[in-house]
Scaffold this motif. Structure first.
Motif, mmCIF file in Angstrom:
data_model
loop_
_atom_site.group_PDB
_atom_site.id
_atom_site.type_symbol
_atom_site.label_atom_id
_atom_site.label_comp_id
_atom_site.label_asym_id
_atom_site.label_seq_id
_atom_site.Cartn_x
_atom_site.Cartn_y
_atom_site.Cartn_z
ATOM 1 N N UNK A 101 -3.516 3.343 -3.574
ATOM 2 C CA UNK A 101 -1.910 2.975 -3.788
ATOM 3 C C UNK A 101 -1.570 1.639 -4.044
ATOM 4 N N UNK A 102 -2.384 0.688 -3.620
ATOM 5 C CA UNK A 102 -2.076 -0.951 -4.029
ATOM 6 C C UNK A 102 -2.230 -1.153 -5.447
ATOM 7 N N UNK A 103 -3.079 -0.433 -6.072
ATOM 8 C CA UNK A 103 -3.278 -0.536 -7.761
ATOM 9 C C UNK A 103 -1.924 0.071 -8.359
ATOM 10 N N UNK A 104 -1.680 1.218 -7.614
ATOM 11 C CA UNK A 104 -0.292 1.929 -8.393
ATOM 12 C C UNK A 104 0.772 1.080 -8.201
ATOM 13 N N UNK A 105 0.965 0.337 -7.108
ATOM 14 C CA UNK A 105 2.014 -0.693 -6.939
ATOM 15 C C UNK A 105 1.930 -1.545 -7.731
ATOM 16 N N UNK A 106 0.909 -2.081 -7.924
ATOM 17 C CA UNK A 106 0.655 -3.266 -9.182
ATOM 18 C C UNK A 106 0.800 -2.868 -10.596
#
Length: 367
Positions: A101-106
């Motif tokens: 999820x943090x990478x998708x947000x980024x």
């Protein structure tokens, strides 16, 4: 060449109404280190982490990251990962998507996301749960996924607020060992808050003891145990807690006598050089520095004999914690196996006089 610390806290203070949660805290954290904030509930650990993360605005002081003053920056501008005890996993997303999820947000590329998630899952040994939902995870699996979600990217540093407190004892030991390994292998920077001194001693490069919103001591983990800066720190670090009892010093300056509960303690010449010049003190003595004398046991060199009566007994399986009263002062120590003393039973012990700590009875500071 002197480099700036990765994180620097300068005189941070924070109050909630009449409660002074933080009182002029100073701290420097170097890149690649593991710092533990240690203290009882209400000491200010979580408030300090929230001020570092930008979730609380301090009343005074500054937060610097890589030399940049970021006190007024929003949390998402600081590039920090934070892990709370409640974990806050997405219940409708499987393990893979939670970590990703943090990478998708980024808006990271798909191939980069897969590579990073697979790498972190391998490090944390959770490849087998990536396609499952959090509702099917054990407590340890939830914790590892939460760690994976934080570690899948590389922020400046990680803030961990009592992340292991909800886990059972053996799982906590396993995961803190894993955390230490990962931190060293990957060279990441961790700031870890806990009320558990055993976690602090097991994990930390440096321990910051917080009490009542102030830094009570900042030192390497073993130094906290060996040379506590105050009787409050001394009693907080160790189990059973350090014995702290009133004592008097009499005699000439070159030949001082130590009196505990009316009993005179024989000191070696080396011990005498460590005795403070004040008359009234409090002495600290770890339970491990007290040895039971039985039958015809002789007192070893460097030890002093003290006699009293049993006033407490706590069987703990492999050993028994025994309390004795010496002239109105109580001392606690442990012996191997099960003991069946009755209250009032006469007993003698030998204390290691080289292990005595001296504290000011008014301020509590180390003498």
């Amino acid at each position: 060449m002197v480099t700036d610390p990765l994180l620097e806290i300068r005189s941070i203070s924070k109050a909630f109404g009449n409660l002074q949660a933080l009182d002029s805290i100073d701290l420097k954290v170097d890149k690649g280190s593991l710092i533990v904030l240690l203290g009882p509930a209400g000491a200010g650990k979580t408030t300090l982490l929230r001020c570092i993360a930008g979730l609380e605005n301090p009343d005074a002081g500054d937060v610097l990251i890589n030399g940049d003053e970021v006190t007024k920056w929003q949390p998402n501008q600081r590039d920090i990962a934070m892990i709370f005890d409640n974990l806050a996993l997405y219940p409708n997303k499987n393990g893979y998507e939670n970590i990703a999820s943090p990478l998708r947000i980024a808006k990271a590329p798909k191939d980069q996301i897969k590579s990073k998630v697979d790498e972190v899952a391998g490090l944390l040994k959770i490849e087998h749960i990536l396609d499952r939902l959090p509702g099917t995870f054990s407590g340890g699996e939830k914790q590892r996924v939460a760690l994976g979600r934080a570690m899948v990217r590389e922020p400046h540093f990680y803030l961990l607020d009592e992340p292991l407190s909800s886990l059972d004892f053996m799982l906590r030991i396993d995961l803190r060992t894993e955390l230490k390994r990962l931190q060293k292998e990957l060279g990441r920077t961790f700031i870890f808050a806990t009320p558990d001194y055993t976690e602090a001693l097991a994990l930390a490069d440096q321990v910051v003891v917080l009490m009542d919103g102030k830094v009570a001591q900042m030192a390497p983990a073993q130094e906290l145990y060996d040379k506590p800066a105050s009787k409050e720190v001394a009693r907080f670090v160790g189990n059973p807690a350090m014995n702290v009892v009133a004592a008097q010093i009499s005699g000439e300056s070159g030949d001082p006598k130590l009196i505990i509960g009316g009993s005179s303690i024989d000191l070696t010449d080396s011990d005498k050089t460590k005795v403070p010049s004040t008359k009234d003190v409090e002495i600290g003595l770890r339970p491990t520095a007290i040895t039971l004398l039985e039958g015809d046991d002789s007192v070893a060199a460097g030890y002093a004999k003290v006699s009293g009566v049993v006033n407490d007994l706590e069987p703990l399986g492999m050993h028994t914690t025994v309390g004795i009263e010496v002239g109105g002062e109580s001392l606690v120590f442990t012996v191997e196996g099960v003991r069946d003393y009755q209250d009032g039973t006469p007993i003698s012990v030998a204390i290691d006089t080289s292990a005595l700590h001296y504290f000011d009875p008014t301020s509590g500071s180390r003498l």
